[in-house]
Design an enzyme around this catalytic site. Structure first.
Site, PDB file in Angstrom:
ATOM      1  N   GLY A  43       0.816  -1.216   0.000  1.00  0.00           N
ATOM      2  CA  GLY A  43       0.000   0.000   0.000  1.00  0.00           C
ATOM      3  C   GLY A  43       0.843   1.255   0.000  1.00  0.00           C
ATOM      4  N   GLY A  44       0.416   2.243  -0.776  1.00  0.00           N
ATOM      5  CA  GLY A  44       1.102   3.526  -0.815  1.00  0.00           C
ATOM      6  C   GLY A  44       2.563   3.347  -1.165  1.00  0.00           C
ATOM      7  N   ASP A  45       3.436   3.857  -0.283  1.00  0.00           N
ATOM      8  CA  ASP A  45       4.874   3.756  -0.523  1.00  0.00           C
ATOM      9  C   ASP A  45       5.525   2.729   0.391  1.00  0.00           C
ATOM     10  OD1 ASP A  45       4.393   5.152   1.753  1.00  0.00           O
ATOM     11  OD2 ASP A  45       6.022   6.618   1.445  1.00  0.00           O
ATOM     12  N   GLU A  46       4.769   1.713   0.835  1.00  0.00           N
ATOM     13  CA  GLU A  46       5.284   0.662   1.716  1.00  0.00           C
ATOM     14  C   GLU A  46       5.531  -0.626   0.917  1.00  0.00           C
ATOM     15  OE1 GLU A  46       3.719   1.607   6.191  1.00  0.00           O
ATOM     16  OE2 GLU A  46       2.578   0.203   4.972  1.00  0.00           O
TER      17      GLU A  46
END
Length: 632
Positions: free
Chosen positions: A523-526
């Protein structure tokens, strides 16, 4: 006085003068005999003048065969040598089933041997009865007392010891080849039976085994090497083996030629003869083997008498089978004729109806060898005939099918075209469905932006990795990666630039790890890296350092150069957590600890990282702070 009287009663010209340069003598023409129906005459009584004068030449002259008789026979022959030094000769009695034999010489006790005595008692170890004698210059009278429950066939040969030894080696070699051929045929057809489960092969195997038993007794090999210690079996083995051969042989005829269906009248006669062989087997088992009574000649007589009708029935069945076109009947007829002709000649020789010579004495071996060879051809011919019949039937079926196809071709052409069109449509639909299924499976397990594994696939692989590590006593490392300074990229340069950065981050992470490891975007920048088959913490640290270095390098997005960096939290199984959930949580705490340390580095999990991991304040002890590192 008795010796002088005997000498006068037997003319001196009947003396056989032995030539030291001659290797072998047939004694039949030099022997006189006396029949003792009561079997009570002693050697001294046989020598007196009354009985000495009763000796007469053997009928026929060239052989000694008294058939089946309960009488005791005395044979007398006189020998002399031209040399003054006594010469050693060996007397061979070349017939296997003489129960009791006594040889009386000029002095000393008689030499006792016979089929009813242990093999070890024979003076010379040989399959037949061989008795050493000494012959000097003075004529010597020898008396041979013979009594047997079987056929009284008494082939007498006198041998030079050296010549007899050479002949024995040749005869044993021929016998070995014969029994080797029987063993090979038996094993070959046994394997065919185990492979094909055809009852004819099993009957043939039993037939060959029974014939081998009878031939082992007939040649004397069995008594010498196999059953010398069992006196009753020693006498009954030949009758048992040949009776069993007759039983299984006729049973094989019924099966091979299907006599019950194609020749029912002959089949009834065949059953009668087969039953006589079965009766003979039972009689031998219960009377000759398992009672203390001495074996009688009944079984041998039944066997000899029954061989002739068996021969005729077998030949007649072969002729009828040949006329009815039965597969293999031609070779079967020749095989059965060869075998049973040999059996018939052997039976007639036992009764004394045909002369005993090298040909008739070995007729059973000759006939059985020919029979085995020809029956192999018969079985092969039958298989070939059945295969040819199947091929012809298949060819006829193919012709009929082709005719039907040609008739229906024109009427079915339109239907075939429609079927082809429909098939093509279905194939296209199936391909589209398969592509959609692949896309759905890919979408269910991968991140649509980067193509990496998603959370679902990551969870599945984590569980498998933990199970494998527990089984192999290894470690698993989980690296949780959070990008630094990524939010300004989206805010200042737009989401398209952010997406490009994320795809490049995915590519750089994949380039820094092994093919067996898993990279996922959750998710996102993970991002998460799952490291399998680790042996120590150093392996995870080495990967983290490579990732920090790779992600801190500038990103060229279009004409702009962007810098983000990453904070990495590391947790190990089983050192830091015992489950996938705890492993993820501890890696998350470690990542926030790395964030608090200023980012652009990695943090190993420790108990201290569990205290307020998201708090900006870091009250970690000195030794814990030292574990948060940035690459040099």
């Amino acid at each position: 006085m008795t010796s002088l009287t005997c000498a006068r009663a037997w003319p001196s010209e009947s003396t056989l003068l032995l030539d030291p340069h001659q290797e072998r003598y047939d004694l039949a023409t030099h022997v006189e005999y006396l029949e003792d129906p009561s079997g009570r005459l002693t050697f001294e009584e046989v020598q007196d003048a009354t009985h000495a004068a009763a000796f007469r030449p053997v009928p026929g002259g060239s052989e000694i065969n008294f058939g089946y008789s309960h009488s005791t026979y005395w044979l007398r022959f006189r020998l002399a040598s031209p040399s003054s030094t006594p010469a050693q000769w060996w007397l061979e009695i070349a017939y296997f089933s003489l129960n009791h034999i006594r040889l009386y010489g000029p002095e000393g006790p008689p030499t006792i041997t016979g089929y009813a005595y242990p093999f070890e008692q024979r003076p010379i170890a040989h399959r037949f009865f061989v008795l050493p004698i000494e012959v000097g210059a003075e004529p010597i009278d020898f008396y041979l007392q013979v009594r047997s429950s079987g056929s009284l066939t008494i082939p007498l040969h006198l041998w030079q010891p050296r010549a007899f030894t050479a002949e024995t080696a040749s005869s044993y070699g021929a016998i070995s080849l014969y029994f080797g051929a029987l063993a090979a045929l038996l094993l070959y057809n046994l394997l065919l039976y185990l492979s094909l489960h055809e009852a004819s092969y099993l009957l043939y195997v039993c037939f060959v085994a029974s014939m081998a038993c009878g031939q082992l007794a007939l040649t004397g090999i069995g008594s010498q090497y196999l059953w010398s210690g069992w006196a009753h079996w020693n006498i009954a083995a030949s009758d048992f083996g040949f009776s069993a051969a007759g039983l299984f042989g006729l049973w094989f005829v019924r099966r091979f030629l299907d006599t019950r269906r194609i020749m029912p009248r002959l089949d009834r006669l065949l059953l009668i003869v087969l039953s006589l062989f079965a009766f003979n087997l039972l009689y031998i088992v219960f009377h000759d083997l398992f009672t203390n009574e001495a074996p009688t000649a009944l079984a041998a007589k039944v066997l000899s008498i029954n061989s002739l009708p068996a021969c005729l029935i077998g030949i007649a069945a072969g002729v009828i089978g040949l006329r009815r076109g039965r597969g293999g009947a031609r070779f079967f007829l020749m095989a059965w004729a060869a075998l049973l002709l040999g059996a018939a000649l052997a039976a007639m020789r036992n009764f004394g109806w045909v002369p005993t010579n090298a040909f008739t004495a070995h007729m059973l071996q000759i006939g059985s060898a020919l029979e085995m060879l020809l029956l192999s051809f018969a079985l092969a011919d039958r298989i070939h005939s059945e295969r040819r019949a199947r091929e012809e039937a298949q060819m006829e079926a193919l012709i009929a099918r082709q005719a039907m196809v040609d008739t229906l071709d024109q009427a079915a052409s339109t239907l075939e075209e429609r079927i082809a069109e429909r098939t093509q449509e279905l194939a296209q639909a199936n391909r589209r469905l398969s592509d959609s299924e692949c896309q759905l499976r890919q979408a269910a397990h991968s991140d649509p932006l980067t193509g990496l594994a998603n959370r679902l696939l990551l969870d599945d692989r984590t569980e498998h990795a933990l199970a494998a590590a527990q089984r192999d006593s290894q470690s698993v490392g989980l690296l949780l990666i959070d990008l630094d300074r990524f939010k300004p990229v989206n805010d200042l340069h737009g989401h398209a630039a952010g997406d490009a950065v994320l795809r490049e981050v995915a590519r750089r992470i994949q380039g820094a790890i092994r093919a067996c490891d898993t990279v996922a975007r959750i998710g996102g920048d993970e991002f998460v890296v799952l490291l399998e088959r680790l042996y120590d913490t150093a392996g995870a640290i080495q990967v983290a350092e490579k990732l920090v270095t790779a992600l801190s390098a500038p990103f060229q997005i279009g004409e702009q150069e962007l810098t983000v960096g990453a904070s990495i939290g590391i947790a190990l199984y089983p050192e830091d957590a015992q489950s996938a959930k705890m492993l993820r949580q501890h890696a998350d705490w470690s990542m926030y600890s790395a964030k608090r340390a200023g980012g652009g580095g990695y943090q190993l999990y420790s108990k201290a990282t569990e205290r307020h991991p998201s708090s900006p304040n870091d009250n970690r002890p000195r030794h814990e702070a030292q574990r948060s590192k940035k690459p040099a």
